[in-house]
Structure formats: C-alpha cells, structure tokens
Motif scaffolding. Structure first.
Motif, PDB file in Angstrom:
ATOM      1  N   LEU A 103     -38.420 -27.091  33.904  1.00 45.05           N
ATOM      2  CA  LEU A 103     -39.732 -26.748  33.363  1.00 45.05           C
ATOM      3  C   LEU A 103     -39.740 -26.900  31.838  1.00 45.05           C
ATOM      4  CD1 LEU A 103     -42.589 -25.769  33.818  1.00 45.05           C
ATOM      5  CD2 LEU A 103     -41.757 -23.406  33.720  1.00 45.05           C
ATOM      6  N   ILE A 104     -38.648 -26.496  31.191  1.00 49.26           N
ATOM      7  CA  ILE A 104     -38.541 -26.682  29.743  1.00 49.26           C
ATOM      8  C   ILE A 104     -38.616 -28.163  29.401  1.00 49.26           C
ATOM      9  CG2 ILE A 104     -37.053 -26.377  27.726  1.00 49.26           C
ATOM     10  CD1 ILE A 104     -35.889 -23.906  29.085  1.00 49.26           C
ATOM     11  N   ALA A 105     -37.883 -28.973  30.160  1.00 47.57           N
ATOM     12  CA  ALA A 105     -37.878 -30.411  29.902  1.00 47.57           C
ATOM     13  C   ALA A 105     -39.268 -31.007  30.093  1.00 47.57           C
ATOM     14  CB  ALA A 105     -36.879 -31.098  30.836  1.00 47.57           C
ATOM     15  N   PHE A 106     -39.984 -30.571  31.140  1.00 47.47           N
ATOM     16  CA  PHE A 106     -41.319 -31.111  31.397  1.00 47.47           C
ATOM     17  C   PHE A 106     -42.281 -30.782  30.259  1.00 47.47           C
ATOM     18  CE2 PHE A 106     -45.634 -30.187  33.049  1.00 47.47           C
ATOM     19  CZ  PHE A 106     -46.023 -31.505  33.277  1.00 47.47           C
ATOM     20  N   LEU A 107     -42.291 -29.539  29.806  1.00 46.74           N
ATOM     21  CA  LEU A 107     -43.248 -29.162  28.763  1.00 46.74           C
ATOM     22  C   LEU A 107     -42.869 -29.756  27.406  1.00 46.74           C
ATOM     23  CD1 LEU A 107     -44.113 -25.510  29.808  1.00 46.74           C
ATOM     24  CD2 LEU A 107     -45.591 -27.525  29.867  1.00 46.74           C
ATOM     25  N   ARG A 108     -41.612 -30.067  27.204  1.00 46.79           N
ATOM     26  CA  ARG A 108     -41.254 -30.825  26.004  1.00 46.79           C
ATOM     27  C   ARG A 108     -41.816 -32.242  26.103  1.00 46.79           C
ATOM     28  NH1 ARG A 108     -35.216 -28.573  25.109  1.00 46.79           N
ATOM     29  NH2 ARG A 108     -35.633 -27.314  23.252  1.00 46.79           N
ATOM     30  N   PHE A 109     -41.765 -32.798  27.309  1.00 43.98           N
ATOM     31  CA  PHE A 109     -42.277 -34.144  27.521  1.00 43.98           C
ATOM     32  C   PHE A 109     -43.796 -34.180  27.429  1.00 43.98           C
ATOM     33  CE2 PHE A 109     -43.617 -37.332  30.830  1.00 43.98           C
ATOM     34  CZ  PHE A 109     -43.348 -38.458  30.059  1.00 43.98           C
ATOM     35  N   ARG A 110     -44.449 -33.084  27.877  1.00 40.77           N
ATOM     36  CA  ARG A 110     -45.922 -33.004  27.868  1.00 40.77           C
ATOM     37  C   ARG A 110     -46.356 -31.728  27.149  1.00 40.77           C
ATOM     38  NH1 ARG A 110     -49.658 -34.670  28.280  1.00 40.77           N
ATOM     39  NH2 ARG A 110     -50.766 -34.901  30.246  1.00 40.77           N
TER      40      ARG A 110
END
Length: 339
Positions: free
Chosen positions: A177-184
C-alpha cells in the motif's frame, strides 16, 4: 494558510504551551484529530475531546440551580472537567463548524476571556478546534466571525505523501500500500464531488484498506477496497497489486543481490524498493545495500534513497550496522544528504 502535517505538529507544539488557541480546517479524514492527539502527548497535555455538534448551549454555561432565593449555573460534563483541571489539559473542540450558531456563540467567552459567567478556567487549560470546510459535504454552514477571531491562528491542513509514508512506515502499514500511494500520490486524498453514499480516498479510508489487506479473501479484495476508497482508486490499487505480486520475492533478491533483476517501470521500482525496506534486518542489510548500489548504478537514485530511508525508519538499529556506516561514505550517503 495551508500547512502539511509536520508543520501543523510544530505549530501546535509551539502554541499549546502558551495557551494560544488554534483552529484547524480541512477535508474529512486527513488526520486532524490524530495530529491534535500527537501534539497533546508531545506537550504533556491530557486530551479532552468535545463534539459541539451534539451539544446544547447549556453545555458551555452550565445548568441553573436554585441557591436560596437566587440561582447559579452549575457546570457539568466537559465544562466541569475543565474547570477542575490541575494539570495541563488540551480541550479539543472537534467538528466545530457543524455546531449550531447558538452553541458556537456559547464558546466565544471561553475561547477569549477563558471564562463563562462566574466560572473561570484554570491556567492549565488550552483550546484547539477543528472543522471541515463548507465545500466538503460535511454539514458545515460556517463558523461565526466573532468565533474565528478568537483563535490565535487559523490554518488549513493539507496531507502530503511524504508525511503519510513516514507515518505508515513507522506504523508498519502494508509495504504494497505504501508503494502504491508513492506511485499514485494524487490518490492519497481526493475531494469528493458527488453526494452519493460512497467513500473517497483519504488518509483515513486508506487506513481501512491497510487494516483489511491480508485479511479479506482475494476474490473479495476489489469489493472491500472499493467500499473503503471508491471503485476508481480500488481498481488502480488492484492493477498495482497484480504487478507487485508478479515481482521476485524480496527473499529471492536478498539471496542473490548481485544478479537479481532490476525492474524497468516506476510502479515495479516503487514496489520492490518498499518491499526490500520492509524485509531488511541487521543480518541481511549488507545484501540489501548491495542491491541498492545496483539501483544507483542503474540511474534509479530516488528509489535507492527511498529504500534506505524506509529501512532505517522501520528499524533505526540498522543505522549502526557496518554496511550502512560504510555506505554513508559513498553514493548512497550523498543521495540521502541531498548532494
């Protein structure tokens, strides 16, 4: 004036000990209450939370009670607790903008004169208030101007991905989830434009996603996440998770850091750097940093910095490893120091 979460905490910890009241505005679910709680703990104040939206004006003045041939207003509830406080107390008026004008007016004397009728607040009591904005579909019609003018400062909180990820790493939120919100990062907090009964992305609703990750069956993930943050954001998350789950496992990379493939796409790079940070230990950090050096050599400096920072945020003891101390003298140290 807009502030990010880090700035708001600094502001509150400066104002609260000096008994200067602060009004915080912002859209729902962005962490206003949590930040007030952090500031209370940081300044050694007990936290008293009131919800004026469910109050009557008598809550702020007390109830009349006969005393011989006269009547006096007897305090009760939150007012009574504040009046008998002997140690630092932060009185937090949450959702003040949803309260009726009569209830807001009853707070005016408390906020500025620090008294109501014959009752005087102790010096150890400090006020902070929060409200959503008129355009947030939160039932806010406004705050009376005389009430606004009684606050030492009024600021609007705006969440940032840097502050959210720092909190998420320290609280062991799912790496994917951290990786996703960094991406978006634009999906961290989205203004809701419809009145439909559905959720919108916000730090609060992403928190619900984090709590259900790994718990909800895979065939129900989209349904669950869409109910938390809306269908559009949930669909993007599911697409990202498909990429995340196709990548080599962090354990496989750690076993062979010299030969493990380096992803090409930003989504995959966010995923792999966040996952490796979550798997870092004192026993394998030298191997993690070996892979990190390859990220730097491949021109992926920002992802190398994310990996290293996340790892030491999760486990500060990693800063004492020989591998990390050695890396400080090389390219990684220059990246972290912003050189």
């Amino acid at each position: 004036m807009k502030v990010n979460p880090s700035q708001l905490i600094q502001l509150l910890t400066s104002f609260i000990p000096r008994r200067l009241p602060v009004l915080i505005t912002g859209r729902p679910g962005i962490g206003k209450s949590d930040i007030v709680d952090q500031a209370a703990r940081a300044t050694g104040h007990e936290l008293l939370i009131s919800h004026p939206v469910v109050e009557d004006p008598t809550d702020s003045k007390g109830l009349p009670f006969p005393n011989g041939n006269i009547a006096r207003f007897l305090p009760f509830g939150d007012l009574e607790r504040a009046l008998r406080a002997t140690s630092p107390l932060l009185w937090f008026l949450d959702d003040l903008g949803q309260a009726s004008p009569a209830v807001q007016a009853a707070k005016m004397q408390l906020l500025l004169a620090r008294r109501i009728g014959e009752h005087v607040l102790p010096d150890c009591v400090t006020f902070v208030a929060a409200t959503n904005r008129r355009n947030d579909n939160a039932g806010v019609t406004g705050i009376l101007d005389p009430v606004i003018s009684r606050f030492a400062t009024v600021v609007e909180l705006e969440p940032t991905i840097d502050d959210w990820t720092a909190w998420a790493v320290q609280n062991h939120i799912s790496p994917e989830l951290i990786a996703f919100l960094r991406f978006r990062p634009d999906l961290l907090s989205v203004q809701k434009t419809s009145r439909d009964i559905e959720n919108a992305p916000s730090p609060r609703t992403w928190g619900f996603v984090a709590r259900t990750m790994g718990v909800v069956p895979k065939e129900l993930e989209l349904i669950s996440y869409a109910g938390s943050v809306g269908e559009a954001a949930a669909t993007e998350l599911m697409s990202f998770l498909a990429i995340y789950r196709e990548l080599p496992s962090p354990d496989a990379i750690i076993l062979s850091p010299d030969n493990a493939a380096i992803p090409e796409t930003p989504a995959a790079l966010y995923a792999i750097s966040t996952a490796l940070a979550a798997h870092s230990t004192e026993g394998n950090f030298d191997r993690v940093l070996t892979y990190n050096d390859r990220l730097i050599d491949a021109g992926r400096r920002e992802f190398a910095a994310l990996l290293a920072r996340d790892a030491v945020r999760r486990k500060p003891e990693l800063q004492n490893t020989y591998a990390f101390i050695r890396a400080q003298g090389g390219p990684l140290g220059q990246i972290i120091r912003g050189q």
